[in-house]
Design an enzyme around this catalytic site. Sequence first.
Site, PDB file in Angstrom:
ATOM      1  N   HIS A  18       2.168 -55.576  71.024  1.00 45.20           N
ATOM      2  CA  HIS A  18       1.902 -56.862  71.664  1.00 45.20           C
ATOM      3  C   HIS A  18       3.071 -57.366  72.508  1.00 45.20           C
ATOM      4  CE1 HIS A  18      -1.949 -58.051  69.615  1.00 45.20           C
ATOM      5  NE2 HIS A  18      -1.547 -57.089  68.801  1.00 45.20           N
TER       6      HIS A  18
ATOM      7  N   ASP B  31       8.323 -61.313  78.441  1.00 48.72           N
ATOM      8  CA  ASP B  31       7.179 -61.565  77.565  1.00 48.72           C
ATOM      9  C   ASP B  31       6.178 -60.434  77.705  1.00 48.72           C
ATOM     10  OD1 ASP B  31       5.731 -63.000  75.687  1.00 48.72           O
ATOM     11  OD2 ASP B  31       5.877 -64.880  76.799  1.00 48.72           O
TER      12      ASP B  31
END
Length: 458
Positions: free
Chosen positions: A159, A367
């Site tokens: 993720h 991110d």
Amino acid sequence: MSRLVVVSNRVPVPEKGGAAASAGGLAVALLAALQERGGIWMGWSGKSSGDNEPGPLSLEEQGKITFALTDLTEKDVDEYYFGFANRVLWPICHYRLDLAEYGRKEMAGYFRVNRFFAHRLAPLLKPDDTIWIHDYHLIPLAAELRQMGVKNRIGFFHHIPWPPADVLAAMPVHEEIMRGLAAYDLVGFQTDHDLENFAGCLRREEMGDALGDGRFNSGDKIFKGGVYGIGIETEAFAKFARKAVSHAMVHKAKESIIGRDLIIGVDRLDYSKGLTQRIDAFERFVLNNPAHQRNVTYLQVTPKSRSEVPEYEQMQRTVAEQAGRVNGALGTVDWVPIRYINRSLSRPILAGLYRLAKVGLVTPLRDGMNLVAKEYVAAQNPDDPGVLVLSRFAGAARELKGALLVNPYDIVGTANAIARALNMPLEERQERWQRMMDYLLEHDVSRWCDDFLNDLAA
């Protein structure tokens, strides 16, 4: 159809007859897939059992899903979770070598807990189960299962970002981590850049190579890698936001900013989110644009995160002090430039605030994807949408082509993007928003889930 077995560090167990405790898009999609296929969701309960061996698995059946939760010892939590996962893997994957604190004790704890998970999971498995493991906490789990003779199809989704070879190689156990990933049948990443970095790590360390068509080899193992950018439940969240504007707290917020434009940032308190740079950029924007002084409010919602880790405790103090400094320097009797909230807000309130905000400020230093960016877009009023100002270092920048992309390290550039967003004509705002919304409707979290599982089955 084979059963689905999901393994993640934490498990959002729904309340009886209600929604998941963490009703985000990921939980919604995985729960739907589990309910369709039947299966198990296993993970850590979030509880520690002192220094003793944890008790047996706690099994709870809801419909066709069995939730399997296990406690960990305090030593396990310190070494596996706060130690190696969040003080080594997390900073390394976010390119922060300066914050990685490697210790052999924590490394041993990380692999020990993954072995413990494997021993708890294996007895629950059936021969045709499909296993889907999530995130950096559990990279070695497939290798542990393989050593126990488990031959099921096993997929892994990462993720967070995957770093380039030079960064990964700074971690003393990087080869063991890479071998752990090679034990899967399918390894999924958020972006093409992450997949390219992974392929580069295999080549540079002479551990394998790309064979074409998404296939890789490592030793005598052939496995697949792919890009699966995670989405949100776009249509449902858009409806959610439309209803949320009537929420009492959202209505109060709207009343409090009458005559002012709202800029919003929503981030977990983490050094990867670029919060200090963002506050600097907002301050520069106000100083450089006198016409907007007293006519804009920046709301930063930043729930506490991993406060047991010293770097996060220091981050909390730094951000609070910086927001206070800017308010003291720029504020007036009737205007507070920055509203800083250091706690969680409920999803209905956040959805309503997104819809009120003329600018969504999403500027992480690094991110994996960033779902706040996608939720902000989905929450907008099509007739008068806000503008997304987005870091080029967020995975979402690879998908949301209507955003204003910025380099979060460039304070002046980000300040100029804020000004451009606030002054952008309606027609351009609508065109940019529609382009992003069309993409989000097509690439929602259900498609992400289906694409990964279909490729794993194939």
